[in-house]
Enzyme design. Structure first.
Site, PDB file in Angstrom:
ATOM      1  N   ARG A 136     -12.539  -2.922  -7.851  1.00 49.38           N
ATOM      2  CA  ARG A 136     -12.476  -3.849  -6.727  1.00 49.38           C
ATOM      3  C   ARG A 136     -13.886  -4.160  -6.244  1.00 49.38           C
ATOM      4  O   ARG A 136     -14.664  -3.255  -5.958  1.00 49.38           O
ATOM      5  CB  ARG A 136     -11.680  -3.242  -5.559  1.00 49.38           C
ATOM      6  CG  ARG A 136     -10.213  -3.045  -5.876  1.00 49.38           C
ATOM      7  CD  ARG A 136      -9.414  -2.718  -4.628  1.00 49.38           C
ATOM      8  NE  ARG A 136      -9.935  -1.545  -3.921  1.00 49.38           N
ATOM      9  CZ  ARG A 136      -9.421  -1.070  -2.787  1.00 49.38           C
ATOM     10  NH1 ARG A 136      -8.393  -1.692  -2.220  1.00 49.38           N
ATOM     11  NH2 ARG A 136      -9.920   0.001  -2.214  1.00 49.38           N
ATOM     12  N   ASP A 162       0.843  -5.362   8.027  1.00 48.35           N
ATOM     13  CA  ASP A 162      -0.237  -4.394   7.891  1.00 48.35           C
ATOM     14  C   ASP A 162      -1.509  -5.199   7.609  1.00 48.35           C
ATOM     15  O   ASP A 162      -1.630  -5.852   6.564  1.00 48.35           O
ATOM     16  CB  ASP A 162       0.056  -3.408   6.759  1.00 48.35           C
ATOM     17  CG  ASP A 162      -0.977  -2.278   6.720  1.00 48.35           C
ATOM     18  OD1 ASP A 162      -2.132  -2.508   7.111  1.00 48.35           O
ATOM     19  OD2 ASP A 162      -0.620  -1.175   6.268  1.00 48.35           O
ATOM     20  N   PHE A 177       0.846  -1.195   0.000  1.00 50.43           N
ATOM     21  CA  PHE A 177       0.000   0.000   0.000  1.00 50.43           C
ATOM     22  C   PHE A 177       0.892   1.259   0.000  1.00 50.43           C
ATOM     23  O   PHE A 177       1.905   1.302   0.683  1.00 50.43           O
ATOM     24  CB  PHE A 177      -0.894  -0.044   1.246  1.00 50.43           C
ATOM     25  CG  PHE A 177      -2.002   0.953   1.227  1.00 50.43           C
ATOM     26  CD1 PHE A 177      -3.169   0.700   0.528  1.00 50.43           C
ATOM     27  CD2 PHE A 177      -1.887   2.155   1.910  1.00 50.43           C
ATOM     28  CE1 PHE A 177      -4.206   1.625   0.509  1.00 50.43           C
ATOM     29  CE2 PHE A 177      -2.922   3.074   1.894  1.00 50.43           C
ATOM     30  CZ  PHE A 177      -4.079   2.825   1.190  1.00 50.43           C
ATOM     31  N   TYR A 229     -11.691   1.285   9.891  1.00 55.27           N
ATOM     32  CA  TYR A 229     -12.849   1.816   9.144  1.00 55.27           C
ATOM     33  C   TYR A 229     -13.216   0.939   7.952  1.00 55.27           C
ATOM     34  O   TYR A 229     -14.170   1.224   7.251  1.00 55.27           O
ATOM     35  CB  TYR A 229     -12.606   3.266   8.688  1.00 55.27           C
ATOM     36  CG  TYR A 229     -11.299   3.528   7.975  1.00 55.27           C
ATOM     37  CD1 TYR A 229     -11.146   3.240   6.629  1.00 55.27           C
ATOM     38  CD2 TYR A 229     -10.223   4.077   8.666  1.00 55.27           C
ATOM     39  CE1 TYR A 229      -9.942   3.472   5.991  1.00 55.27           C
ATOM     40  CE2 TYR A 229      -9.012   4.332   8.029  1.00 55.27           C
ATOM     41  CZ  TYR A 229      -8.880   4.037   6.690  1.00 55.27           C
ATOM     42  OH  TYR A 229      -7.676   4.272   6.071  1.00 55.27           O
ATOM     43  N   LYS A 230     -12.475  -0.152   7.717  1.00 59.50           N
ATOM     44  CA  LYS A 230     -12.783  -1.040   6.601  1.00 59.50           C
ATOM     45  C   LYS A 230     -13.770  -2.112   7.103  1.00 59.50           C
ATOM     46  O   LYS A 230     -14.917  -1.795   7.358  1.00 59.50           O
ATOM     47  CB  LYS A 230     -11.491  -1.585   6.022  1.00 59.50           C
ATOM     48  CG  LYS A 230     -10.684  -0.438   5.362  1.00 59.50           C
ATOM     49  CD  LYS A 230      -9.290  -0.755   4.919  1.00 59.50           C
ATOM     50  CE  LYS A 230      -8.682   0.485   4.250  1.00 59.50           C
ATOM     51  NZ  LYS A 230      -7.260   0.383   4.016  1.00 59.50           N
TER      52      LYS A 230
HETATM   53  C1  LIG Z   1      -6.402   1.488   3.960  1.00 58.42           C
HETATM   54  C2  LIG Z   1      -4.950   1.175   4.233  1.00 58.42           C
HETATM   55  C3  LIG Z   1      -4.129   2.088   4.931  1.00 58.42           C
HETATM   56  C4  LIG Z   1      -4.665   3.443   5.308  1.00 58.42           C
HETATM   57  O1  LIG Z   1      -3.877   4.145   6.225  1.00 58.42           O
HETATM   58  P1  LIG Z   1      -4.471   5.475   6.873  1.00 58.42           P
HETATM   59  O2  LIG Z   1      -3.388   6.004   7.705  1.00 58.42           O
HETATM   60  O3  LIG Z   1      -5.707   5.102   7.613  1.00 58.42           O
HETATM   61  O4  LIG Z   1      -4.834   6.409   5.751  1.00 58.42           O
HETATM   62  C5  LIG Z   1      -2.830   1.710   5.217  1.00 58.42           C
HETATM   63  N1  LIG Z   1      -2.346   0.502   4.818  1.00 58.42           N
HETATM   64  C6  LIG Z   1      -3.107  -0.383   4.136  1.00 58.42           C
HETATM   65  C7  LIG Z   1      -2.544  -1.701   3.738  1.00 58.42           C
HETATM   66  C8  LIG Z   1      -4.419  -0.062   3.807  1.00 58.42           C
HETATM   67  O5  LIG Z   1      -5.163  -0.922   3.126  1.00 58.42           O
END
Ligand SMILES: *Cc1c(COP(=O)(O)O)cnc(C)c1O
Length: 418
Positions: free
Chosen positions: A388, A214, A137, A239-240
Protein backbone atom coordinates in the site's frame (compact mmCIF):
# COMPACT_ATOMS: atom_id res chain seq x y z
CA UNK A 1 13.84 -3.92 -18.94
CA UNK A 2 15.52 -0.76 -17.69
CA UNK A 3 14.34 2.80 -17.55
CA UNK A 4 16.09 5.19 -19.88
CA UNK A 5 17.80 8.06 -18.02
CA UNK A 6 15.79 10.62 -19.95
CA UNK A 7 12.56 9.10 -18.64
CA UNK A 8 13.97 9.15 -15.10
CA UNK A 9 14.88 12.82 -15.36
CA UNK A 10 11.48 13.67 -16.79
CA UNK A 11 9.66 12.15 -13.81
CA UNK A 12 11.99 13.83 -11.34
CA UNK A 13 11.32 17.17 -12.98
CA UNK A 14 7.59 16.50 -12.84
CA UNK A 15 7.71 15.66 -9.11
CA UNK A 16 9.72 18.78 -8.39
CA UNK A 17 7.33 20.94 -10.41
CA UNK A 18 4.39 19.55 -8.44
CA UNK A 19 6.19 20.43 -5.19
CA UNK A 20 6.91 23.93 -6.44
CA UNK A 21 3.19 24.46 -7.16
CA UNK A 22 1.97 22.84 -3.93
CA UNK A 23 0.23 25.32 -1.64
CA UNK A 24 0.56 22.86 1.27
CA UNK A 25 4.33 22.39 0.85
CA UNK A 26 5.26 24.78 3.72
CA UNK A 27 3.25 22.67 6.17
CA UNK A 28 5.59 19.71 5.64
CA UNK A 29 8.31 21.53 7.57
CA UNK A 30 6.02 21.53 10.62
CA UNK A 31 6.50 17.78 10.94
CA UNK A 32 9.33 16.10 12.87
CA UNK A 33 11.05 14.75 9.77
CA UNK A 34 14.67 15.02 10.87
CA UNK A 35 14.06 12.54 13.70
CA UNK A 36 14.13 9.76 11.05
CA UNK A 37 17.22 10.50 8.91
CA UNK A 38 17.20 6.90 7.65
CA UNK A 39 13.76 7.37 6.06
CA UNK A 40 13.99 8.17 2.34
CA UNK A 41 10.26 7.96 1.76
CA UNK A 42 7.48 7.41 4.27
CA UNK A 43 4.48 5.98 2.45
CA UNK A 44 2.29 4.77 5.29
CA UNK A 45 0.41 7.91 6.32
CA UNK A 46 -2.76 5.84 5.98
CA UNK A 47 -1.63 3.63 8.85
CA UNK A 48 0.28 5.93 11.20
CA UNK A 49 0.63 9.66 10.57
CA UNK A 50 3.91 11.42 11.32
CA UNK A 51 4.13 13.63 14.42
CA UNK A 52 4.14 17.41 14.25
CA UNK A 53 6.84 19.45 16.00
CA UNK A 54 4.02 21.20 17.84
CA UNK A 55 2.93 17.80 19.20
CA UNK A 56 6.27 17.21 20.92
CA UNK A 57 6.16 20.70 22.45
CA UNK A 58 2.50 20.52 23.44
CA UNK A 59 2.93 17.10 25.07
CA UNK A 60 5.86 18.31 27.17
CA UNK A 61 3.95 21.44 28.10
CA UNK A 62 0.84 19.45 28.98
CA UNK A 63 2.76 17.21 31.35
CA UNK A 64 4.58 20.15 32.92
CA UNK A 65 1.89 22.77 33.27
CA UNK A 66 -1.44 20.94 33.01
CA UNK A 67 -0.89 17.57 34.60
CA UNK A 68 1.80 18.58 37.10
CA UNK A 69 0.42 22.07 37.60
CA UNK A 70 -3.31 21.50 37.80
CA UNK A 71 -3.31 17.93 39.18
CA UNK A 72 -6.81 16.69 39.97
CA UNK A 73 -8.17 20.23 39.44
CA UNK A 74 -7.62 19.70 35.71
CA UNK A 75 -10.81 17.64 35.55
CA UNK A 76 -13.00 20.49 36.76
CA UNK A 77 -10.93 23.02 34.78
CA UNK A 78 -11.97 21.36 31.53
CA UNK A 79 -10.60 17.85 30.91
CA UNK A 80 -14.03 16.42 31.71
CA UNK A 81 -15.49 18.00 28.56
CA UNK A 82 -12.63 17.12 26.22
CA UNK A 83 -14.49 14.21 24.60
CA UNK A 84 -17.15 16.62 23.35
CA UNK A 85 -14.87 19.64 22.82
CA UNK A 86 -12.40 17.70 20.68
CA UNK A 87 -15.31 15.82 19.10
CA UNK A 88 -16.87 19.11 18.00
CA UNK A 89 -13.54 20.24 16.54
CA UNK A 90 -13.37 17.00 14.57
CA UNK A 91 -16.93 17.56 13.43
CA UNK A 92 -16.16 21.05 12.19
CA UNK A 93 -12.73 20.50 10.65
CA UNK A 94 -13.03 17.08 9.01
CA UNK A 95 -16.44 15.40 9.41
CA UNK A 96 -18.99 17.93 8.16
CA UNK A 97 -20.84 17.47 11.44
CA UNK A 98 -22.56 20.20 13.48
CA UNK A 99 -21.62 20.38 17.17
CA UNK A 100 -23.04 18.00 19.74
CA UNK A 101 -22.85 14.79 17.71
CA UNK A 102 -19.24 13.63 18.01
CA UNK A 103 -17.08 12.42 20.91
CA UNK A 104 -13.53 11.13 21.25
CA UNK A 105 -13.22 7.92 23.25
CA UNK A 106 -12.08 4.32 23.34
CA UNK A 107 -10.60 2.60 20.28
CA UNK A 108 -12.37 2.28 16.94
CA UNK A 109 -13.09 -1.37 17.69
CA UNK A 110 -14.76 -0.61 21.01
CA UNK A 111 -16.76 2.37 19.71
CA UNK A 112 -17.82 0.32 16.71
CA UNK A 113 -19.15 -2.36 19.07
CA UNK A 114 -21.01 0.21 21.13
CA UNK A 115 -22.61 1.91 18.12
CA UNK A 116 -23.58 -1.30 16.34
CA UNK A 117 -25.22 -2.56 19.52
CA UNK A 118 -27.03 0.75 19.97
CA UNK A 119 -28.36 0.53 16.40
CA UNK A 120 -29.47 -3.10 16.37
CA UNK A 121 -31.02 -2.89 19.83
CA UNK A 122 -33.21 -0.01 18.66
CA UNK A 123 -34.36 -1.79 15.49
CA UNK A 124 -38.02 -2.73 15.08
CA UNK A 125 -39.08 -6.37 15.48
CA UNK A 126 -38.26 -8.40 12.41
CA UNK A 127 -35.26 -6.27 11.52
CA UNK A 128 -32.72 -8.92 12.39
CA UNK A 129 -30.03 -8.49 9.73
CA UNK A 130 -26.80 -6.53 9.59
CA UNK A 131 -25.45 -5.89 6.09
CA UNK A 132 -21.68 -5.67 5.60
CA UNK A 133 -19.15 -6.56 2.92
CA UNK A 134 -16.63 -9.40 2.94
CA UNK A 135 -13.64 -7.12 2.40
CA UNK A 136 -14.46 -4.77 5.27
CA UNK A 137 -11.68 -4.24 7.82
CA UNK A 138 -11.18 -7.37 9.97
CA UNK A 139 -12.05 -5.81 13.32
CA UNK A 140 -15.41 -4.65 11.98
CA UNK A 141 -16.21 -8.11 10.62
CA UNK A 142 -15.18 -9.84 13.83
CA UNK A 143 -17.19 -7.48 16.03
CA UNK A 144 -20.26 -7.98 13.82
CA UNK A 145 -19.94 -11.76 14.09
CA UNK A 146 -19.78 -11.43 17.87
CA UNK A 147 -22.82 -9.17 18.06
CA UNK A 148 -24.79 -11.38 15.70
CA UNK A 149 -24.10 -14.38 17.99
CA UNK A 150 -24.90 -12.35 21.10
CA UNK A 151 -28.20 -10.93 19.81
CA UNK A 152 -29.44 -13.74 17.54
CA UNK A 153 -28.96 -11.69 14.37
CA UNK A 154 -27.69 -12.60 10.91
CA UNK A 155 -24.90 -10.86 9.03
CA UNK A 156 -25.75 -10.59 5.35
CA UNK A 157 -22.42 -10.44 3.55
CA UNK A 158 -21.97 -8.59 0.28
CA UNK A 159 -19.13 -10.13 -1.72
CA UNK A 160 -16.90 -7.29 -2.86
CA UNK A 161 -14.07 -7.23 -5.33
CA UNK A 162 -10.88 -6.72 -3.25
CA UNK A 163 -9.52 -4.46 -6.04
CA UNK A 164 -12.47 -2.11 -5.67
CA UNK A 165 -15.28 -1.95 -3.08
CA UNK A 166 -18.95 -1.90 -2.23
CA UNK A 167 -21.35 -0.23 -4.68
CA UNK A 168 -24.80 1.36 -4.40
CA UNK A 169 -26.24 -1.40 -6.61
CA UNK A 170 -24.86 -4.15 -4.37
CA UNK A 171 -26.28 -2.50 -1.27
CA UNK A 172 -29.66 -1.96 -2.93
CA UNK A 173 -29.82 -5.67 -3.71
CA UNK A 174 -28.99 -6.64 -0.11
CA UNK A 175 -31.15 -4.40 2.06
CA UNK A 176 -34.86 -4.80 2.77
CA UNK A 177 -37.50 -5.18 5.49
CA UNK A 178 -35.14 -7.31 7.60
CA UNK A 179 -32.28 -4.79 7.61
CA UNK A 180 -31.50 -3.31 11.01
CA UNK A 181 -28.14 -1.81 10.09
CA UNK A 182 -25.78 -1.61 7.14
CA UNK A 183 -22.13 -0.82 7.81
CA UNK A 184 -19.13 -0.34 5.52
CA UNK A 185 -15.76 1.33 5.38
CA UNK A 186 -15.92 4.63 3.52
CA UNK A 187 -12.44 4.00 2.08
CA UNK A 188 -11.56 0.30 1.77
CA UNK A 189 -8.36 -0.47 3.70
CA UNK A 190 -7.09 -2.81 1.01
CA UNK A 191 -7.92 -1.22 -2.35
CA UNK A 192 -8.46 2.39 -1.28
CA UNK A 193 -11.91 2.31 -2.96
CA UNK A 194 -13.99 5.32 -1.94
CA UNK A 195 -17.60 4.27 -1.44
CA UNK A 196 -20.51 6.50 -2.49
CA UNK A 197 -21.48 7.28 1.10
CA UNK A 198 -24.38 9.60 0.23
CA UNK A 199 -25.84 7.16 -2.31
CA UNK A 200 -25.49 4.10 -0.10
CA UNK A 201 -26.89 5.91 2.94
CA UNK A 202 -29.97 6.90 0.93
CA UNK A 203 -30.53 3.34 -0.32
CA UNK A 204 -30.34 1.89 3.20
CA UNK A 205 -32.72 4.55 4.49
CA UNK A 206 -35.20 3.74 1.72
CA UNK A 207 -35.19 0.18 3.03
CA UNK A 208 -35.82 1.41 6.59
CA UNK A 209 -32.38 0.58 8.03
CA UNK A 210 -29.68 2.63 9.71
CA UNK A 211 -26.14 3.18 8.39
CA UNK A 212 -22.84 3.19 10.23
CA UNK A 213 -19.73 4.34 8.35
CA UNK A 214 -16.23 3.40 9.42
CA UNK A 215 -14.21 6.47 8.43
CA UNK A 216 -10.80 5.24 9.62
CA UNK A 217 -9.22 5.38 6.18
CA UNK A 218 -11.06 8.45 4.94
CA UNK A 219 -11.04 11.00 7.77
CA UNK A 220 -8.41 13.67 7.13
CA UNK A 221 -7.92 12.42 3.58
CA UNK A 222 -11.24 12.81 1.75
CA UNK A 223 -14.05 15.31 2.23
CA UNK A 224 -16.78 14.18 4.60
CA UNK A 225 -20.27 15.63 4.91
CA UNK A 226 -21.90 13.42 7.53
CA UNK A 227 -24.80 15.75 8.26
CA UNK A 228 -25.53 16.50 4.61
CA UNK A 229 -25.37 12.81 3.67
CA UNK A 230 -27.85 11.94 6.42
CA UNK A 231 -25.47 9.48 8.08
CA UNK A 232 -26.83 7.89 11.27
CA UNK A 233 -23.65 6.69 12.95
CA UNK A 234 -19.93 6.77 12.28
CA UNK A 235 -16.62 5.81 13.87
CA UNK A 236 -13.01 6.27 12.90
CA UNK A 237 -9.36 6.25 13.91
CA UNK A 238 -7.32 9.33 14.75
CA UNK A 239 -3.81 7.86 14.42
CA UNK A 240 -3.93 7.60 10.60
CA UNK A 241 -4.37 10.84 8.60
CA UNK A 242 -5.14 12.85 11.77
CA UNK A 243 -1.66 12.25 13.23
CA UNK A 244 -2.91 11.44 16.74
CA UNK A 245 -0.04 9.04 17.45
CA UNK A 246 0.12 5.28 18.01
CA UNK A 247 -3.07 4.04 19.66
CA UNK A 248 -4.68 7.49 19.92
CA UNK A 249 -8.41 7.31 20.78
CA UNK A 250 -11.20 6.96 18.26
CA UNK A 251 -14.20 9.17 17.53
CA UNK A 252 -17.87 8.30 17.35
CA UNK A 253 -20.69 10.23 15.68
CA UNK A 254 -24.34 9.86 16.64
CA UNK A 255 -26.70 12.02 14.58
CA UNK A 256 -28.73 14.43 16.72
CA UNK A 257 -32.04 12.90 15.61
CA UNK A 258 -31.08 9.55 17.19
CA UNK A 259 -29.84 10.92 20.49
CA UNK A 260 -31.84 9.77 23.49
CA UNK A 261 -33.32 6.95 21.40
CA UNK A 262 -30.25 4.86 20.59
CA UNK A 263 -28.42 3.58 23.67
CA UNK A 264 -24.97 2.07 23.71
CA UNK A 265 -24.50 -0.89 26.06
CA UNK A 266 -21.37 0.01 28.07
CA UNK A 267 -23.05 2.08 30.76
CA UNK A 268 -20.09 3.60 32.56
CA UNK A 269 -19.98 6.47 35.00
CA UNK A 270 -18.45 8.90 32.48
CA UNK A 271 -21.46 8.58 30.20
CA UNK A 272 -23.85 9.17 33.09
CA UNK A 273 -25.95 12.33 33.19
CA UNK A 274 -24.37 13.23 36.54
CA UNK A 275 -21.12 11.32 36.96
CA UNK A 276 -20.04 13.01 40.17
CA UNK A 277 -23.31 12.34 41.98
CA UNK A 278 -22.36 8.64 41.96
CA UNK A 279 -25.93 7.67 42.73
CA UNK A 280 -27.80 4.42 42.22
CA UNK A 281 -28.87 3.44 38.72
CA UNK A 282 -27.65 4.56 35.30
CA UNK A 283 -29.10 7.55 33.47
CA UNK A 284 -27.37 8.39 30.18
CA UNK A 285 -25.98 11.87 29.58
CA UNK A 286 -27.71 13.96 26.95
CA UNK A 287 -26.31 14.07 23.44
CA UNK A 288 -23.20 12.40 22.12
CA UNK A 289 -21.70 12.31 25.63
CA UNK A 290 -23.80 9.18 26.17
CA UNK A 291 -21.29 7.35 23.93
CA UNK A 292 -18.56 7.78 26.57
CA UNK A 293 -18.08 4.99 29.10
CA UNK A 294 -14.91 5.46 31.17
CA UNK A 295 -12.38 8.16 32.00
CA UNK A 296 -11.43 10.09 28.83
CA UNK A 297 -7.86 9.62 27.50
CA UNK A 298 -6.86 13.26 27.95
CA UNK A 299 -3.12 12.90 27.36
CA UNK A 300 -3.75 10.96 24.16
CA UNK A 301 -5.96 13.74 22.77
CA UNK A 302 -3.17 16.35 22.86
CA UNK A 303 -1.50 15.20 19.59
CA UNK A 304 -4.89 14.85 17.90
CA UNK A 305 -5.67 18.49 18.71
CA UNK A 306 -2.38 19.47 17.03
CA UNK A 307 -3.25 17.37 13.98
CA UNK A 308 -6.68 18.99 13.69
CA UNK A 309 -5.17 22.46 13.96
CA UNK A 310 -2.88 21.92 11.00
CA UNK A 311 -5.67 20.41 8.87
CA UNK A 312 -7.89 23.35 9.82
CA UNK A 313 -5.24 25.77 8.56
CA UNK A 314 -4.74 23.79 5.36
CA UNK A 315 -8.48 23.27 4.73
CA UNK A 316 -9.88 19.86 3.85
CA UNK A 317 -10.51 20.80 0.22
CA UNK A 318 -6.80 21.55 -0.28
CA UNK A 319 -5.84 18.37 1.58
CA UNK A 320 -8.04 16.24 -0.66
CA UNK A 321 -6.82 18.02 -3.81
CA UNK A 322 -3.19 17.24 -2.93
CA UNK A 323 -4.09 13.69 -1.94
CA UNK A 324 -5.62 13.14 -5.41
CA UNK A 325 -2.48 14.55 -7.06
CA UNK A 326 -0.29 12.24 -4.97
CA UNK A 327 -2.27 9.14 -5.88
CA UNK A 328 -2.39 10.24 -9.54
CA UNK A 329 1.40 10.50 -9.57
CA UNK A 330 1.58 7.07 -7.92
CA UNK A 331 -0.51 5.61 -10.76
CA UNK A 332 1.54 7.36 -13.45
CA UNK A 333 4.81 6.06 -11.99
CA UNK A 334 3.34 2.60 -11.49
CA UNK A 335 2.33 2.52 -15.17
CA UNK A 336 5.66 3.88 -16.41
CA UNK A 337 8.09 2.00 -14.17
CA UNK A 338 6.38 -0.90 -12.44
CA UNK A 339 3.81 -2.34 -14.87
CA UNK A 340 6.66 -3.51 -17.19
CA UNK A 341 8.05 -5.39 -14.16
CA UNK A 342 4.84 -7.33 -13.56
CA UNK A 343 3.20 -5.04 -11.01
CA UNK A 344 -0.60 -4.64 -11.06
CA UNK A 345 -2.58 -1.69 -9.73
CA UNK A 346 -5.38 -3.06 -7.53
CA UNK A 347 -7.05 0.26 -6.71
CA UNK A 348 -9.66 2.33 -8.56
CA UNK A 349 -8.25 4.45 -11.38
CA UNK A 350 -11.12 6.93 -11.19
CA UNK A 351 -10.06 9.56 -8.65
CA UNK A 352 -13.70 10.11 -7.66
CA UNK A 353 -13.81 6.50 -6.42
CA UNK A 354 -10.35 6.46 -4.85
CA UNK A 355 -9.30 7.46 -1.32
CA UNK A 356 -5.83 8.43 -0.17
CA UNK A 357 -3.84 5.30 -0.97
CA UNK A 358 -3.02 3.04 -3.90
CA UNK A 359 -2.31 -0.67 -3.68
CA UNK A 360 0.22 -2.30 -5.97
CA UNK A 361 0.47 -6.04 -6.37
CA UNK A 362 3.08 -8.62 -7.24
CA UNK A 363 3.43 -12.13 -5.79
CA UNK A 364 6.78 -11.45 -4.08
CA UNK A 365 5.78 -8.17 -2.42
CA UNK A 366 6.02 -9.56 1.11
CA UNK A 367 9.79 -10.03 0.68
CA UNK A 368 10.04 -6.82 -1.34
CA UNK A 369 8.50 -4.86 1.56
CA UNK A 370 11.36 -6.01 3.83
CA UNK A 371 13.91 -4.90 1.23
CA UNK A 372 12.23 -1.50 0.95
CA UNK A 373 12.23 -0.99 4.72
CA UNK A 374 15.97 -1.82 4.75
CA UNK A 375 16.46 0.96 2.22
CA UNK A 376 14.45 3.53 4.11
CA UNK A 377 11.30 3.29 2.01
CA UNK A 378 8.36 2.58 4.29
CA UNK A 379 5.01 1.52 2.83
CA UNK A 380 3.15 -1.45 4.34
CA UNK A 381 2.18 -4.90 3.14
CA UNK A 382 -1.32 -6.37 3.02
CA UNK A 383 -2.29 -9.82 1.89
CA UNK A 384 -2.46 -10.98 -0.86
CA UNK A 385 0.71 -9.58 -2.41
CA UNK A 386 -0.21 -5.92 -1.88
CA UNK A 387 2.05 -2.99 -1.08
CA UNK A 388 0.00 0.00 0.00
CA UNK A 389 1.32 3.39 -1.05
CA UNK A 390 -0.28 5.85 1.38
CA UNK A 391 1.24 9.33 1.01
CA UNK A 392 -0.05 11.72 3.69
CA UNK A 393 -0.97 15.00 1.96
CA UNK A 394 0.35 17.21 4.78
CA UNK A 395 3.70 15.51 5.30
CA UNK A 396 4.63 13.81 2.03
CA UNK A 397 6.22 15.71 -0.85
CA UNK A 398 5.88 14.64 -4.48
CA UNK A 399 9.66 14.25 -4.54
CA UNK A 400 9.51 11.89 -1.57
CA UNK A 401 6.86 9.80 -3.30
CA UNK A 402 8.92 9.77 -6.51
CA UNK A 403 12.05 8.67 -4.63
CA UNK A 404 10.24 5.87 -2.82
CA UNK A 405 8.77 4.45 -6.02
CA UNK A 406 12.16 4.75 -7.74
CA UNK A 407 13.67 2.53 -5.02
CA UNK A 408 10.83 0.06 -5.49
CA UNK A 409 11.57 -0.01 -9.23
CA UNK A 410 15.30 -0.55 -8.58
CA UNK A 411 14.62 -3.37 -6.11
CA UNK A 412 12.39 -5.09 -8.67
CA UNK A 413 14.99 -4.66 -11.44
CA UNK A 414 17.38 -6.74 -9.29
CA UNK A 415 14.93 -9.61 -8.79
CA UNK A 416 13.60 -12.38 -11.00
CA UNK A 417 9.91 -12.03 -11.94
CA UNK A 418 7.91 -14.34 -9.62
C1 LIG B 1 -7.31 1.09 11.18
C2 LIG B 1 -8.75 0.65 11.18
C3 LIG B 1 -9.37 0.20 12.37
C4 LIG B 1 -8.57 0.05 13.63
O1 LIG B 1 -9.33 -0.13 14.79
P1 LIG B 1 -8.58 -0.06 16.19
O2 LIG B 1 -9.62 -0.36 17.18
O3 LIG B 1 -7.98 1.29 16.32
O4 LIG B 1 -7.49 -1.09 16.19
C5 LIG B 1 -10.72 -0.12 12.32
N1 LIG B 1 -11.42 -0.02 11.15
C6 LIG B 1 -10.84 0.39 10.00
C7 LIG B 1 -11.65 0.50 8.76
C8 LIG B 1 -9.49 0.72 9.98
O5 LIG B 1 -8.92 1.11 8.85
Amino acid sequence: MTTAPSTGTRWLARAEALDADDPLAPLRTEFLLDAAPDVVSYLDGNSLGRPLRATAERMADFVGSQWAGRLIRGWTDGWMRWPEVVGDELGRVVLGAAPGQTVVADSTTVLFYKLVRAAVDAAADGRDEIVCDTDNFPTDRYVLEGIAAERGLTVRWIDTDPASGVTVEQVRASVGPRTALATFSHVAYRSGHLADAAGITAVVHDAGGLVLWDLSHSVGSVDLELDAWGVDLAVGCTYKYLCGGPGSPAFGYLAARHQGRLRQPVQGWMGHAEPMVMGPGYAPAAGARSLVSGTPPILAMVPLRCGLEVIDRAGMAAVRAKSVQLTELTLELADAWLAPLGVDVVSPRDARRRGGHVTLRRDDFREVTDLLWQRGVVPDYRQPGGIRIGPAPLSTSFRELHDGLAVLRDVLLDRPRP
